[in-house]
Design a protein around this motif. Sequence first.
Motif, PDB file in Angstrom:
ATOM      1  N   THR A  71       0.855  -1.181   0.000  1.00  0.00           N
ATOM      2  CA  THR A  71       0.000   0.000   0.000  1.00  0.00           C
ATOM      3  C   THR A  71       0.892   1.232   0.000  1.00  0.00           C
ATOM      4  O   THR A  71       2.111   1.125   0.169  1.00  0.00           O
ATOM      5  N   ASP A  72       0.307   2.406  -0.206  1.00  0.00           N
ATOM      6  CA  ASP A  72       1.070   3.652  -0.202  1.00  0.00           C
ATOM      7  C   ASP A  72       0.226   4.749   0.433  1.00  0.00           C
ATOM      8  O   ASP A  72      -0.771   5.180  -0.137  1.00  0.00           O
ATOM      9  N   LEU A  73       0.629   5.163   1.626  1.00  0.00           N
ATOM     10  CA  LEU A  73      -0.105   6.196   2.361  1.00  0.00           C
ATOM     11  C   LEU A  73       0.502   7.581   2.196  1.00  0.00           C
ATOM     12  O   LEU A  73       0.054   8.532   2.830  1.00  0.00           O
ATOM     13  N   SER A  74       1.506   7.712   1.343  1.00  0.00           N
ATOM     14  CA  SER A  74       2.219   8.986   1.233  1.00  0.00           C
ATOM     15  C   SER A  74       1.712   9.888   0.114  1.00  0.00           C
ATOM     16  O   SER A  74       2.191  11.009  -0.047  1.00  0.00           O
ATOM     17  N   GLY A  75       0.742   9.413  -0.675  1.00  0.00           N
ATOM     18  CA  GLY A  75       0.306  10.128  -1.871  1.00  0.00           C
ATOM     19  C   GLY A  75      -0.069  11.586  -1.664  1.00  0.00           C
ATOM     20  O   GLY A  75       0.358  12.459  -2.418  1.00  0.00           O
ATOM     21  N   GLY A  76      -0.870  11.878  -0.633  1.00  0.00           N
ATOM     22  CA  GLY A  76      -1.317  13.248  -0.408  1.00  0.00           C
ATOM     23  C   GLY A  76      -0.176  14.194  -0.095  1.00  0.00           C
ATOM     24  O   GLY A  76      -0.103  15.312  -0.637  1.00  0.00           O
ATOM     25  N   SER A  77       0.746  13.772   0.748  1.00  0.00           N
ATOM     26  CA  SER A  77       1.887  14.615   1.109  1.00  0.00           C
ATOM     27  C   SER A  77       2.858  14.766  -0.053  1.00  0.00           C
ATOM     28  O   SER A  77       3.452  15.829  -0.253  1.00  0.00           O
ATOM     29  N   VAL A  78       3.037  13.704  -0.840  1.00  0.00           N
ATOM     30  CA  VAL A  78       3.920  13.782  -2.004  1.00  0.00           C
ATOM     31  C   VAL A  78       3.330  14.732  -3.046  1.00  0.00           C
ATOM     32  O   VAL A  78       4.079  15.455  -3.719  1.00  0.00           O
ATOM     33  N   VAL A  79       2.009  14.766  -3.170  1.00  0.00           N
ATOM     34  CA  VAL A  79       1.364  15.742  -4.052  1.00  0.00           C
ATOM     35  C   VAL A  79       1.755  17.161  -3.646  1.00  0.00           C
ATOM     36  O   VAL A  79       2.093  17.998  -4.490  1.00  0.00           O
ATOM     37  N   ALA A  80       1.711  17.429  -2.348  1.00  0.00           N
ATOM     38  CA  ALA A  80       2.067  18.754  -1.855  1.00  0.00           C
ATOM     39  C   ALA A  80       3.524  19.086  -2.174  1.00  0.00           C
ATOM     40  O   ALA A  80       3.842  20.195  -2.627  1.00  0.00           O
ATOM     41  N   LEU A  81       4.423  18.131  -1.945  1.00  0.00           N
ATOM     42  CA  LEU A  81       5.839  18.350  -2.211  1.00  0.00           C
ATOM     43  C   LEU A  81       6.091  18.593  -3.700  1.00  0.00           C
ATOM     44  O   LEU A  81       6.810  19.528  -4.083  1.00  0.00           O
ATOM     45  N   CYS A  82       5.491  17.768  -4.548  1.00  0.00           N
ATOM     46  CA  CYS A  82       5.645  17.934  -5.998  1.00  0.00           C
ATOM     47  C   CYS A  82       5.008  19.234  -6.470  1.00  0.00           C
ATOM     48  O   CYS A  82       5.520  19.902  -7.382  1.00  0.00           O
ATOM     49  N   GLY A 245      -3.565  18.417  -0.414  1.00  0.00           N
ATOM     50  CA  GLY A 245      -3.459  16.969  -0.557  1.00  0.00           C
ATOM     51  C   GLY A 245      -3.824  16.153   0.658  1.00  0.00           C
ATOM     52  O   GLY A 245      -3.629  14.941   0.657  1.00  0.00           O
ATOM     53  N   ASN A 246      -4.358  16.796   1.700  1.00  0.00           N
ATOM     54  CA  ASN A 246      -4.741  16.034   2.890  1.00  0.00           C
ATOM     55  C   ASN A 246      -5.776  14.964   2.541  1.00  0.00           C
ATOM     56  O   ASN A 246      -6.803  15.266   1.945  1.00  0.00           O
ATOM     57  N   ALA A 247      -5.484  13.731   2.897  1.00  0.00           N
ATOM     58  CA  ALA A 247      -6.369  12.569   2.697  1.00  0.00           C
ATOM     59  C   ALA A 247      -6.525  12.180   1.222  1.00  0.00           C
ATOM     60  O   ALA A 247      -7.340  11.314   0.908  1.00  0.00           O
ATOM     61  N   TYR A 248      -5.726  12.763   0.330  1.00  0.00           N
ATOM     62  CA  TYR A 248      -5.805  12.361  -1.074  1.00  0.00           C
ATOM     63  C   TYR A 248      -5.454  10.884  -1.241  1.00  0.00           C
ATOM     64  O   TYR A 248      -5.999  10.202  -2.098  1.00  0.00           O
ATOM     65  N   GLU A 249      -4.491  10.413  -0.432  1.00  0.00           N
ATOM     66  CA  GLU A 249      -4.096   9.008  -0.552  1.00  0.00           C
ATOM     67  C   GLU A 249      -5.252   8.076  -0.201  1.00  0.00           C
ATOM     68  O   GLU A 249      -5.425   7.028  -0.826  1.00  0.00           O
ATOM     69  N   MET A 250      -6.082   8.483   0.765  1.00  0.00           N
ATOM     70  CA  MET A 250      -7.223   7.643   1.131  1.00  0.00           C
ATOM     71  C   MET A 250      -8.275   7.644   0.034  1.00  0.00           C
ATOM     72  O   MET A 250      -8.887   6.610  -0.251  1.00  0.00           O
ATOM     73  N   ASP A 251      -8.485   8.812  -0.586  1.00  0.00           N
ATOM     74  CA  ASP A 251      -9.426   8.877  -1.709  1.00  0.00           C
ATOM     75  C   ASP A 251      -8.933   8.004  -2.867  1.00  0.00           C
ATOM     76  O   ASP A 251      -9.717   7.291  -3.502  1.00  0.00           O
ATOM     77  N   ALA A 252      -7.628   8.065  -3.135  1.00  0.00           N
ATOM     78  CA  ALA A 252      -7.062   7.274  -4.232  1.00  0.00           C
ATOM     79  C   ALA A 252      -7.172   5.777  -3.944  1.00  0.00           C
ATOM     80  O   ALA A 252      -7.537   4.986  -4.826  1.00  0.00           O
ATOM     81  N   ILE A 253      -6.867   5.384  -2.715  1.00  0.00           N
ATOM     82  CA  ILE A 253      -6.985   3.975  -2.339  1.00  0.00           C
ATOM     83  C   ILE A 253      -8.438   3.523  -2.450  1.00  0.00           C
ATOM     84  O   ILE A 253      -8.724   2.412  -2.912  1.00  0.00           O
TER      85      ILE A 253
END
Length: 320
Positions: A71-82, A245-253
């Motif tokens: 799994t990958d829970l970092s998506g939302g924060s990585v969106v912010a960084l990118c 990007g808060n909780a974006y990873e949960m939406d994507a999952i």
Amino acid sequence: MKNAIKSKSGLQTVLKEYSAFFILLALFLVMCVLKGNTFLKGTNLVNIIRQQSVIGIIALGIMFPIVSGGTDLSGGSVVALCSVYAALAVRANMPLPVVFLVAISIGALTGVINGYFIAYGNVPPFIATLGMMSMARGLALITTDSKNINGFYESFKEIGRGSVLGIPIAALIFLFMTVVIYVILERTKYGTAIYAIGGNSAAAKVSGINVRLYTALGYVIAGACTGVAAVVLTSRMLSGNPSVGNAYEMDAITCVILGGASFSGGTGKVVNTLFGAFILGILVNGMTMLQIDSNLQSVVKGAVIVVAVFLDARKRRDGA
């Protein structure tokens, strides 16, 4: 009699394989009945497509870790960084291809770190990506001193807000990424290997698959997709925001799971993830139209993913 049984079996297979499409269709029809005049407005449908393009692109990338059994829970924060680094590239008047390259490279680098610790360091995916979630968010805030980055040239603004023949450019990018990920995941040896790893990593290793390398590459691809999504989001918001990007990873999952993928690995179809993205989009849009409290919306979204995972676990148990 045999033909009838075969026909019934074939229908059950179609319903099972493409259940996400039928859920999407049912949800669409429900919204047409409840809020037809407002829901079917072109501006509203275009808005759903634009909003879900970002989540959908992230979801396409997250398919790789999930299909491989992680799994990958970092998506939302990585969106912010990118997003922050894409905005800095635009402010430096770099051309669009370079802006995409910067964001994709930053995203891929986070995937390299995730993949190394998970595949070679035997760190559980939950822990490794949770750590990256915190690190990426912190780096985004440090880079910008917790401030937004604004001031973009016109061609960049068009990525998230423009259209071609009435079709949002963001949607065209989402469609392009869907095709790319479909080819990689479902039409290449690497994709076949990822499914095999998710199904049975020990058997995959015995068959000659480099399990560690292929697993790590899945996280790199997930990070790269997040970089693409970040460019689209930054353009749409007209801001490089370190807090986005808060909780974006949960939406994507949620999109991936709604599309029929399993947390146990080995299953999942790209087209169904596409349907999953729009199921979530229509659900959120519908709840907003029905004036459902935003906090209750979060409860509903959380319940959706729990139910989806429960049904998947039940299906696997019954099939065992």
